[in-house]
Design an enzyme around this catalytic site. Structure first.
Site, short mmCIF file in Angstrom:
data_model
loop_
_atom_site.label_atom_id
_atom_site.label_comp_id
_atom_site.label_asym_id
_atom_site.label_seq_id
_atom_site.Cartn_x
_atom_site.Cartn_y
_atom_site.Cartn_z
CG HIS A 198 -2.17 1.60 -10.72
ND1 HIS A 198 -1.12 1.84 -11.56
CD2 HIS A 198 -1.79 2.06 -9.50
CE1 HIS A 198 -0.15 2.43 -10.88
NE2 HIS A 198 -0.53 2.58 -9.62
N GLY B 292 -5.48 10.21 -6.01
CA GLY B 292 -5.89 9.03 -5.27
C GLY B 292 -7.31 9.12 -4.78
CG ASP C 90 -3.97 3.03 -6.27
OD1 ASP C 90 -3.37 3.23 -5.18
OD2 ASP C 90 -3.66 3.60 -7.33
CG HIS D 171 3.31 3.86 -10.14
ND1 HIS D 171 2.23 4.35 -9.45
CD2 HIS D 171 3.62 4.80 -11.06
CE1 HIS D 171 1.91 5.55 -9.93
NE2 HIS D 171 2.75 5.84 -10.90
CG HIS E 140 -1.71 3.84 -1.04
ND1 HIS E 140 -0.33 3.91 -1.20
CD2 HIS E 140 -2.21 3.61 -2.27
CE1 HIS E 140 -0.03 3.73 -2.48
NE2 HIS E 140 -1.16 3.54 -3.16
CG LEU E 141 -3.42 0.08 5.19
CD1 LEU E 141 -3.13 -1.12 6.10
CD2 LEU E 141 -4.92 0.34 5.11
NE ARG E 142 -2.48 7.94 1.91
CZ ARG E 142 -2.06 7.71 0.66
NH1 ARG E 142 -0.91 7.10 0.44
NH2 ARG E 142 -2.77 8.12 -0.36
CG HIS F 146 -2.23 -0.89 -5.33
ND1 HIS F 146 -1.57 -0.74 -6.52
CD2 HIS F 146 -2.07 0.29 -4.68
CE1 HIS F 146 -1.04 0.46 -6.59
NE2 HIS F 146 -1.34 1.12 -5.48
O1 DOR Z 1 -3.49 7.90 -7.27
C1 DOR Z 1 -2.55 7.39 -6.67
N1 DOR Z 1 -2.39 7.59 -5.35
N2 DOR Z 1 -1.66 6.66 -7.35
C2 DOR Z 1 -0.53 6.25 -6.78
O2 DOR Z 1 0.26 5.61 -7.44
C3 DOR Z 1 -0.23 6.57 -5.37
C4 DOR Z 1 -1.44 6.85 -4.62
C5 DOR Z 1 -1.18 7.51 -3.29
O3 DOR Z 1 -0.29 7.08 -2.56
O4 DOR Z 1 -1.93 8.43 -2.96
ZN ZN Z 2 0.50 3.49 -8.23
#
Ligand code: DOR
Ligand code: ZN
Length: 441
Positions: A242, A334, A315, A189, A70-72, A68
């Site tokens: 999560h 996040g 995450d 999620h 997030h590489l954006r 999990h």
């Molecule tokens: O806190 C979070 N940020 N929870 C998520 O489910 C998505 C993530 C995000 O993409 O920033």
């Molecule tokens: Zn999430």
């Protein structure tokens, strides 16, 4: 599913001196040739030109696998890129990460997932596995072309609308059926959106006192149990992203007892922090699901130690300063996680005696690799096995400072905290990707 290996060519040799596999026994040497462990023993000799890592008696673990991240990229390369996120991963001891689909454009088709896959290979610091969206545009209305993404170059093996819940039960049922036919995994999620409208903090005494809108536990737990039942009826596998509440732990326990093929992850921040952090109203502590209460984090630690929660997932969620340094309700949820995950597991589970280093290997590497059926990650440290490894100095502490992290964003809630252990080197298929706090490519 074509994709099982990344871009780093397995060439040359690396000798890791004086390490204790799984923190057990006296320090020994591990020789890696052409990406494979070829010798484990004392006073191993190596040919000229072999790269030598001095493990200094530290712990050798299989490289970590993050389900999990997030590489954006594509879309928010100002906050993270596949390169910067891969660097953070390598520095954190990771050899594989799963990049969530909530990019812009959304990874709901094979053009996007194959591009993420190829970019990850080009960077070559960690195996980047794109996660495909379950629904088109993450809109929760129509299933995405999961089959096309699974059949593409990326061989997508995990699908999730993470950031959003697949809340329509009929659509979720169809997704589970479709995924079962394809042999892929759906990761949910778990957040019933009707229960969390406007919510920014755990529903409880802290949120009430601070005047923050509450996110009830039932919003998570009702989806966990619903999806467990849907998976049971579809004969499908389901993975819960999560897990954050004591109640979710009890539901996972029940579902596993029933023989339902359910797995779950927990984040380092839900293991270490609780909603008392919100007193300052600093949005760096805003995350989804929210930081819960002390009893939740204690239940999550126990559940991870017992195996009711299967693994740790970061995450890792980079956000720009302007999206975090604003009013709490407006801030994006996040927090960064890749470079602080291992030391937080040491703090919350190893130091209290809940997990030994074998257990760390299980929750950071072996179980996540099994959940997504990676055959070359999370493997035993044995001759003949692929050399995906992390070297940990269990006694050298360091202080977190956001701007010093490899991420393009700095939103760490662990700012100024002392981390009790340090990842000193990471090896991906026999190539050193990080060493002494620096990436090597
Ligand atoms: O806190 C979070 N940020 N929870 C998520 O489910 C998505 C993530 C995000 O993409 O920033
Ligand atoms: Zn999430």
């Amino acid at each position: 599913m074509s994709a099982t290996t990344g871009s780093v060519p397995p060439t040359g040799s690396v000798l890791i001196r004086a390490v204790r596999p799984y923190g057990e026994g006296d320090p020994i040497d591990v020789l890696v040739v052409d990406g494979v462990i070829t010798e484990i023993g004392s006073a191993v000799t190596a040919s000229e030109g072999t790269e030598v890592i001095d493990g200094k008696g530290g712990v050798l673990l299989p490289g970590f696998v993050d389900l999990h991240t997030h590489l954006r990229e594509p879309g928010r390369e100002d906050t993270e890129t596949i390169r910067s996120g891969s660097a953070a991963a390598a520095l954190g001891g990771y050899t594989a990460v799963f990049a969530m689909a909530n990019t812009s454009p959304v990874a709901d088709n094979s053009t996007v997932t194959d591009n993420v896959w190829r970019s990850g290979r080009e960077v070559g610091l960690v195996d980047v596995y794109p996660v495909g969206a379950v629904t088109v545009g993450l809109a929760g209305k129509q299933l995405a072309e999961m089959g096309m993404m699974a059949a593409g170059a990326a061989g997508v093996r995990m699908f999730s609308d993470d950031g959003k819940c697949v809340d329509d039960p009929l659509l979720m049922r169809r997704a589970l059926e479709y995924a079962t036919g394809l042999g892929v995994l759906i990761a949910q999620h778990a957040e019933e959106p009707r229960l969390t409208i406007g919510a920014v903090a755990n529903e409880g005494p802290t949120a009430s006192r601070l005047g923050l809108a509450g996110w009830p536990r039932a919003a998570e737990e009702s989806i966990v149990i619903r999806d467990a039942l849907l998976a049971r009826d579809a004969g499908a596998r389901i993975h819960i992203c999560h897990a954050s509440t004591e109640g979710t732990v009890e539901l996972l326990r029940w579902a596993k007892d029933q023989g339902i093929a359910i797995t779950a992850e927990v984040t380092p921040h839900h293991l270490l922090l609780d909603d008392s952090r919100l007193e300052t109203y600093d949005p760096v502590n805003k995350v989804n699901p929210p930081l819960r209460e002390v009893r939740d984090k204690e239940a999550l630690r126990q559940a991870l130690a017992e195996g009711i929660v299967d693994c740790v997932a970061t995450d890792h969620a980079p956000h720009a300063a302007q999206e975090k340094c604003c009013e709490f309700a407006q801030a994006k949820p996040g927090m960064l996680g890749l470079q602080t995950a291992l030391p937080i597991i040491v703090e919350t589970l190893v130091k209290p005696g809940l997990l030994d280093w074998r257990g760390v290997a299980r929750v950071m590497s072996e179980r996540p690799a099994q959940i997504v059926e990676l055959t070359d990650q999370g493997r035993p440290i044995e001759v003949g096995e692929p050399a995906n490894l992390a070297v940990v100095d269990p006694d050298t502490s360091w202080v977190v400072h956001g701007p010093d992290l490899a991420s393009l964003s700095a939103n760490t809630p662990f700012e100024t905290m002392t981390m009790p252990a340090t990842v000193t080197a990471t090896v991906l298929r026999g190539v050193v990707t990080a060493r002494d706090g620096q990436v090597t490519r």
